[in-house]
Design a protein around this motif. Structure first.
Motif, PDB file in Angstrom:
ATOM      1  N   ARG A 172       0.836  -1.215   0.000  1.00  0.00           N
ATOM      2  CA  ARG A 172       0.000   0.000   0.000  1.00  0.00           C
ATOM      3  C   ARG A 172       0.865   1.256   0.000  1.00  0.00           C
ATOM      4  O   ARG A 172       0.539   2.236  -0.686  1.00  0.00           O
ATOM      5  N   HIS A 183      -2.576   3.689 -10.073  1.00  0.00           N
ATOM      6  CA  HIS A 183      -4.004   3.399 -10.141  1.00  0.00           C
ATOM      7  C   HIS A 183      -4.271   2.569 -11.397  1.00  0.00           C
ATOM      8  O   HIS A 183      -3.494   2.599 -12.354  1.00  0.00           O
ATOM      9  N   HIS A 215      -6.892  -3.809   1.986  1.00  0.00           N
ATOM     10  CA  HIS A 215      -6.905  -2.432   1.479  1.00  0.00           C
ATOM     11  C   HIS A 215      -7.938  -2.238   0.373  1.00  0.00           C
ATOM     12  O   HIS A 215      -7.874  -1.252  -0.376  1.00  0.00           O
ATOM     13  N   LYS A 216      -8.876  -3.172   0.295  1.00  0.00           N
ATOM     14  CA  LYS A 216     -10.002  -3.062  -0.639  1.00  0.00           C
ATOM     15  C   LYS A 216      -9.531  -2.839  -2.074  1.00  0.00           C
ATOM     16  O   LYS A 216     -10.169  -2.131  -2.857  1.00  0.00           O
ATOM     17  N   HIS A 224      -7.107  -1.110  -3.308  1.00  0.00           N
ATOM     18  CA  HIS A 224      -6.800   0.273  -3.666  1.00  0.00           C
ATOM     19  C   HIS A 224      -5.806   0.340  -4.830  1.00  0.00           C
ATOM     20  O   HIS A 224      -4.719  -0.217  -4.767  1.00  0.00           O
ATOM     21  N   GLY A 225      -6.191   1.010  -5.903  1.00  0.00           N
ATOM     22  CA  GLY A 225      -5.323   1.224  -7.048  1.00  0.00           C
ATOM     23  C   GLY A 225      -5.235   0.062  -8.009  1.00  0.00           C
ATOM     24  O   GLY A 225      -4.580   0.169  -9.055  1.00  0.00           O
TER      25      GLY A 225
END
Length: 269
Positions: A81, A90, A111-112, A114-115
């Protein structure tokens, strides 16, 4: 382009960012006990195709800092992350081999994603590297304990023995020597700590939380992460595709590198 990215006040990880202006980005997370250099046969083909390839050395391995602690999957996922945040990434494909695949799965859940818009798993050590009640498909706890004891006793011999079961296709002695040296670049304590993490970590609850398209590449002859692990990943990740590699072991990224690179490029494109 090389970066050392701070992930904790006193810990930095090494990142090699190849072709920063590439159209599509892949972030590679290596397996134990190597480092990002294990993917050089991917970089050599994917970068000329226009891909941005980012190789990250996990803490304790390669050129990253080697602290005494922080080798559980949560912390290793948090390091990813930090890298994604520092580089402003992203819409990337996150790819992980073996332990790196397990950590990538934890990243997606913790972290769901992310990116990350796509996930690629290569011979991943998930949902559990070892056998557990109701999950008889992993290796034995005793086999991992033997690796740990061998690391304490004679780490070079342990690495040599591990290299002997890594690839299914014959490799040259110089190649074998090169792969052996990747493992020697790790710290002994991080090599042991990640081995201990295999026995503590499981990802059964992480798999259903992955919400992005997922590619699972796995060698049928894998002697480290047995093929039924890939089938369990496919069953647990709803939007996943499993592609068996019939002529590969654990090192499918080299055993069938041309096919591996084609499948990965098609998926990430």
């Amino acid at each position: 382009m090389e970066h050392w990215i701070r992930v904790e006040p006193n810990v930095k990880v090494y990142v090699n960012d190849l072709n920063p202006l590439g159209n599509k980005t892949l972030l590679f997370i290596h397996g134990w006990p190597a480092n990002h250099q294990m993917f050089e046969y991917q970089y050599n083909q994917l970068v000329p195709m226009g891909y941005r390839c980012i190789g990250m050395d996990m803490r304790g391995f390669g050129r990253s800092d080697k602290p005494l602690g922080g080798y559980d999957y949560n912390r290793l996922a948090d390091d990813i992350r930090c890298v994604i945040g520092a580089l402003g990434l992203h819409n990337i494909t996150l790819g992980g081999h073996s332990t790196g695949g397990a950590v990538a799965i934890r990243y997606m859940a913790r972290h769901k994603g992310h990116g990350v818009s796509k996930l690629a798993l290569f011979a991943s050590a998930a949902p559990s590297l070892i056998q557990r009640p109701g999950f008889p498909y992993g290796t034995t706890r005793e086999a991992i304990e033997q690796i740990i004891q061998s690391t304490y006793k004679d780490r070079p011999k342990m690495l040599h023995d591990f290299g002997d079961i890594f690839f299914y296709q014959p490799v040259s002695q110089p190649f074998s020597d090169w792969f052996f040296l990747l493992g020697l670049e790790a710290a002994s304590w991080s090599t042991i700590a990640v081995s201990n993490a295999w026995m503590a970590e499981e990802l059964f609850n992480d798999l259903p939380r992955i919400q992005v398209p997922t590619l699972i590449l796995h060698g049928v002859h894998d002697q480290v992460c047995f093929f039924p692990l890939a089938e369990a990943q496919h069953q647990g990740i709803k939007n996943s595709v499993l592609i068996p590699f019939e002529d590969s072991g654990h090192g499918l990224f080299y055993d069938e590198r041309d096919r591996f690179n084609r499948e990965l490029a098609r998926f990430a494109g």
